[in-house]
Design an enzyme around this catalytic site. Structure first.
Site, PDB file in Angstrom:
ATOM      1  N   SER A 148       0.752  -1.254  -0.029  1.00  0.00           N
ATOM      2  CA  SER A 148      -0.063  -0.110  -0.006  1.00  0.00           C
ATOM      3  C   SER A 148       0.890   1.392   0.016  1.00  0.00           C
ATOM      4  O   SER A 148       2.129   1.184   0.548  1.00  0.00           O
ATOM      5  CB  SER A 148      -1.010  -0.093   1.241  1.00  0.00           C
ATOM      6  OG  SER A 148      -1.674   1.283   1.482  1.00  0.00           O
ATOM      7  N   TYR A 161      -1.878  -0.321  10.281  1.00  0.00           N
ATOM      8  CA  TYR A 161      -2.021  -0.826   8.855  1.00  0.00           C
ATOM      9  C   TYR A 161      -0.793  -0.465   8.092  1.00  0.00           C
ATOM     10  O   TYR A 161      -0.272  -1.377   7.312  1.00  0.00           O
ATOM     11  CB  TYR A 161      -3.185  -0.131   8.044  1.00  0.00           C
ATOM     12  CG  TYR A 161      -3.564  -0.490   6.898  1.00  0.00           C
ATOM     13  CD1 TYR A 161      -3.988  -1.577   6.413  1.00  0.00           C
ATOM     14  CD2 TYR A 161      -3.184   0.572   5.670  1.00  0.00           C
ATOM     15  CE1 TYR A 161      -3.997  -2.012   4.891  1.00  0.00           C
ATOM     16  CE2 TYR A 161      -3.552   0.374   4.578  1.00  0.00           C
ATOM     17  CZ  TYR A 161      -3.839  -0.974   3.947  1.00  0.00           C
ATOM     18  OH  TYR A 161      -4.169  -1.099   2.566  1.00  0.00           O
TER      19      TYR A 161
END
Length: 267
Positions: A148, A161
């Site tokens: 990501s 995350y």
């Protein structure tokens, strides 16, 4: 034959029932690959596979809990048996839980670690075992891990995350090195998707607004766009096309690296 042609390739896409995973599965089939969707969403995953097959693709579904080793073993075996091989793994399954560092819940952090980090690691493990010489498939291949842009930027609310996606980046590079040194014939790369307005992506914006990090959902999204030189959010097809590239011979000398597909947000 075009280097983008995936005819004859057999792929397993984790978290392929919906969202980015579904878009990646669709793009792989359009390029000619046979695709197995692996997901815990059995009904939705089977429906997605049926839609792909309805369009003429070779596609199937297998239940896959990426945190469970036995589930991986069964999913890889099903892929080899039903598709006649296995040479592309897209490690897409993942979750995001938005929390401020001051309020981190250890249970939420462990859940993200289990799915995002352990799940990706187990995927590489069983892909290597199947794709390397003497494995159940044995013809080498390509592993594409989904990291990501969160691994490359400091955006509020996603510390846990971001940590898991940074781990995917590091594991990708080490796995590629091991596969090369041991002669597996498997390339390993990852992509860093920018924010895409899927259900998961938009939930991040909602959560950031609820945590008081932005005055509204619209301003949270606007902040992402403002950080992005391309001036827009990503689209599922942007990420899916990058996966096709890394699965294809067009990327034959691309190995052990991360491809930013974020409109420049992480640059």
């Amino acid at each position: 034959m075009s280097v983008w042609d995936l005819n004859g390739r057999k792929a397993l896409v984790t978290g392929g029932a919906r969202g980015l995973g579904q878009a990646m599965a669709e793009a792989l089939t359009r390029a000619g690959a046979a695709v197995m969707i692996g997901d815990v969403l059995d009904e939705l995953g089977a429906e997605t596979a049926q839609l792909l097959a309805k369009d003429g693709a070779t596609a199937g579904f297998t239940h896959l809990d990426v945190t469970d080793e036995a589930s991986w073993e069964a999913a890889v075996a099903a892929t080899v048996a039903e598709l006649g091989g296995f040479d592309v793994l897209v490690n897409n399954a993942g979750i995001e839980i938005t929390e401020l560092v001051v309020d981190l819940d250890p249970a939420n952090l462990r859940r993200m670690l289990d799915i995002n980090v352990v799940g990706t690691a187990l995927g590489m493990k069983h892909a290597f075992r199947a794709m390397r010489p003497g494995g159940a498939a044995g013809d080498g291949g390509s592993v594409v891990n989904i990291a990501s842009v969160a691994a490359t930027i400091a955006f509020p609310g996603i510390a846990g995350y971001s940590g898991t996606k940074s781990a995917i980046d590091r594991m990708t590079r080490i796995a590629a090195t091991e596969a090369g040194k041991l002669g597996y014939g498997v390339r390993v790369n990852c992509i860093y998707p920018g924010l895409v307005p899927t259900a998961m992506g938009m939930q991040l914006a909602v959560d950031c607004a609820e945590l008081g990090l932005f005055p509204s959902v619209e301003e949270a999204v606007g902040a992402v766009v403002a950080l992005t030189p391309s001036g827009r959010l990503g689209e599922p097809s942007d990420m899916a096309d990058a996966v096709v590239f890394l699965a294809s011979d067009a990327s034959r000398f691309v190995n052990g690296t991360g491809l930013a597909v974020d409109g420049g947000m992480g640059s």
